[in-house]
Design a protein around this motif. Structure first.
Motif, PDB file in Angstrom:
ATOM      1  N   PRO A   1      -3.694 -54.652 -41.196  1.00  0.00           N
ATOM      2  CA  PRO A   1      -3.194 -55.769 -42.411  1.00  0.00           C
ATOM      3  C   PRO A   1      -2.227 -56.548 -41.079  1.00  0.00           C
ATOM      4  CG  PRO A   1      -3.501 -53.800 -43.322  1.00  0.00           C
ATOM      5  CD  PRO A   1      -3.401 -53.173 -42.585  1.00  0.00           C
ATOM      6  N   LEU A   2      -1.201 -55.650 -40.207  1.00  0.00           N
ATOM      7  CA  LEU A   2      -0.812 -55.944 -38.876  1.00  0.00           C
ATOM      8  C   LEU A   2      -1.479 -56.916 -38.203  1.00  0.00           C
ATOM      9  CD1 LEU A   2       2.252 -53.431 -38.400  1.00  0.00           C
ATOM     10  CD2 LEU A   2       2.098 -56.073 -39.196  1.00  0.00           C
ATOM     11  N   ASP A   3      -2.568 -55.858 -37.329  1.00  0.00           N
ATOM     12  CA  ASP A   3      -3.058 -56.913 -36.528  1.00  0.00           C
ATOM     13  C   ASP A   3      -3.484 -57.925 -37.134  1.00  0.00           C
ATOM     14  OD1 ASP A   3      -2.852 -54.740 -35.028  1.00  0.00           O
ATOM     15  OD2 ASP A   3      -4.633 -53.620 -35.473  1.00  0.00           O
ATOM     16  N   TRP A   4      -4.637 -58.336 -37.807  1.00  0.00           N
ATOM     17  CA  TRP A   4      -5.211 -59.247 -38.727  1.00  0.00           C
ATOM     18  C   TRP A   4      -3.667 -60.593 -38.906  1.00  0.00           C
ATOM     19  CZ3 TRP A   4      -4.996 -62.521 -43.221  1.00  0.00           C
ATOM     20  CH2 TRP A   4      -5.622 -63.323 -43.696  1.00  0.00           C
ATOM     21  N   ALA A   5      -3.344 -60.258 -39.482  1.00  0.00           N
ATOM     22  CA  ALA A   5      -2.004 -61.477 -39.997  1.00  0.00           C
ATOM     23  C   ALA A   5      -1.351 -62.108 -38.380  1.00  0.00           C
ATOM     24  CB  ALA A   5      -0.938 -60.842 -40.598  1.00  0.00           C
ATOM     25  N   ALA A   6      -1.756 -61.087 -37.164  1.00  0.00           N
ATOM     26  CA  ALA A   6      -0.775 -61.588 -36.136  1.00  0.00           C
ATOM     27  C   ALA A   6      -1.666 -62.257 -35.511  1.00  0.00           C
ATOM     28  CB  ALA A   6      -0.632 -59.595 -35.016  1.00  0.00           C
ATOM     29  N   GLN A   7      -3.231 -62.079 -35.429  1.00  0.00           N
ATOM     30  CA  GLN A   7      -4.325 -62.812 -34.799  1.00  0.00           C
ATOM     31  C   GLN A   7      -4.348 -64.096 -35.681  1.00  0.00           C
ATOM     32  OE1 GLN A   7      -8.020 -60.625 -35.491  1.00  0.00           O
ATOM     33  NE2 GLN A   7      -7.343 -58.880 -34.250  1.00  0.00           N
ATOM     34  N   MET A   8      -4.050 -63.711 -37.319  1.00  0.00           N
ATOM     35  CA  MET A   8      -3.512 -65.744 -37.316  1.00  0.00           C
ATOM     36  C   MET A   8      -2.900 -65.790 -37.561  1.00  0.00           C
ATOM     37  SD  MET A   8      -6.536 -65.486 -39.421  1.00  0.00           S
ATOM     38  CE  MET A   8      -7.016 -64.743 -38.413  1.00  0.00           C
TER      39      MET A   8
ATOM     40  N   PHE B   1       4.299 -59.967 -29.496  1.00  0.00           N
ATOM     41  CA  PHE B   1       5.098 -60.949 -29.046  1.00  0.00           C
ATOM     42  C   PHE B   1       4.813 -62.611 -29.454  1.00  0.00           C
ATOM     43  CE2 PHE B   1       7.449 -63.429 -25.272  1.00  0.00           C
ATOM     44  CZ  PHE B   1       7.921 -62.218 -25.694  1.00  0.00           C
ATOM     45  N   ASP B   2       3.772 -62.833 -29.982  1.00  0.00           N
ATOM     46  CA  ASP B   2       3.525 -64.400 -30.132  1.00  0.00           C
ATOM     47  C   ASP B   2       3.659 -64.841 -31.427  1.00  0.00           C
ATOM     48  OD1 ASP B   2       3.634 -64.658 -27.388  1.00  0.00           O
ATOM     49  OD2 ASP B   2       1.003 -64.505 -27.520  1.00  0.00           O
TER      50      ASP B   2
END
Length: 342
Positions: free
Chosen positions: A92-99, A183-184
């Motif tokens: 979930p953290l990875d997916w949210a970061a990509q969004m 970071f972003d």
């Protein structure tokens, strides 16, 4: 008798009239009017879509954060026991970061590009220019109101994501802090990147005057911004260098903090020069490798890294640069549009 009656009636009417005007004034004060109302009504679909999407996303993040805390409590959070990373779901953290990483691009393409291009293409800009409001006021209101909505939404999303990630921030297994996904997506960076692509899209639309073409060019602009930002992001930090003089065998590598982002590692020679750590890697045997190291007079290691403690300062420094560029483009839009918009 009649005179007294009329006087009383007039007095009561005046009091009621003043009260009604006061209430009406208060009611009007809570609503947009004039140019603000016009801009909001014209772009309300985009504004409400962004606000609603933000609200839903923040609600999902709040729920996910509760799930994270519930899992970590089983390992003694906040002082976590070893082994918690093995079953932790970082998806979930990875997916949210990509969004969140796509958010500046979407804002630039679908909000910034058409903001002025649509009015210039359909002739709405000429109609507005024929009214009493000045071009500068119209441009400033469009930019200001749109930027305000973007700042509110991106700041809320960045704050929510930072809060969600904070319990596991110190673990590189979940997300390395120097990775673009982390970071972003946290701190002020999403706000600064979104504003830059937004205002850049507005400038592109003002110059091209075609909605679809402006959106396509803005997409290219946003991608270039992301690429340049990714290239220079780590140069915002102050590199820390550690060296050893105990050879390059077992247990000789210098200590680097677990959360640090390693920039480079090299062999250190007796003369103080640095040799690439792969310079002797092509040797086919350990004896040949040792001979290569002896020939180069290698005495230890040199490692460059950036500690995690610099993350916040790097984000704010980078965001200030992005916001300065945004302000420059916004000034260009105002100055160009004041005389050449229509």
């Amino acid at each position: 008798m009649s005179t007294m009656t009329n006087t009383d009636s007039t007095g009561n009417g005046s009091a009621l009239s003043d009260s009604a005007r006061t209430e009406a004034g208060r009611a009007r004060g809570l609503r947009l009017s004039g140019m603000n109302w016009l801009v909001w009504r014209q772009h309300r679909a985009a504004y409400w879509t962004l606000l609603a999407a933000t609200l839903i996303t923040v609600a999902v993040i709040v729920y996910q954060r509760q799930q994270v805390i519930a899992y970590l409590d089983g390992y003694g959070y906040p002082r976590l026991k070893s082994g918690w990373e093995e079953k932790f779901d970082r998806g979930p953290l990875d997916w949210a970061a990509q969004m969140l990483g796509l958010l500046p691009v979407l804002i630039g393409v679908f909000l910034g590009g058409p903001l002025l291009a649509g009015d210039l293409e359909t002739g709405t800009a000429k109609l507005v220019n024929a009214q009493s409001a000045s071009r500068v006021r119209w441009l400033a209101t469009k930019l200001g109101m749109t930027a305000l909505v973007v700042v509110v939404c991106t700041a809320a999303l960045a704050a929510a994501y930072t809060w969600w990630w904070s319990p596991v921030k110190s673990s590189s297994y979940v997300l390395e802090w120097a990775d673009p996904a982390a970071f972003d997506s946290s701190g002020p960076v999403p706000v600064a990147l979104s504003l830059l692509t937004l205002v850049g899209g507005v400038a592109i639309g003002m110059l091209l005057r075609r909605t679809l073409l402006s959106m396509v060019v803005t997409l290219g602009f946003a991608v270039v911004v992301q690429m340049v930002w990714s290239h220079f992001r780590m140069s915002l930090g102050n590199i820390v260098t550690v060296t050893t003089h105990n050879g390059v065998g077992d247990n000789t590598f210098p200590h680097v903090p677990d959360t640090a982002h390693e920039m480079d590692q090299s062999y250190l020679t007796a003369s103080g020069d640095l040799v690439g750590w792969g310079s002797c890697a092509e040797q086919t045997s350990e004896k040949a490798t040792n001979a290569c190291l002896d020939k180069a007079q290698v005495v230890g290691w040199s490692v460059d890294y950036i500690p995690m403690s610099q993350m916040s300062s790097m984000q704010w420094l980078g965001s200030s640069i992005l916001l300065a560029l945004t302000a420059g483009i916004a000034v260009f839009v105002i100055l160009w549009g004041r005389k050449r918009l229509v």
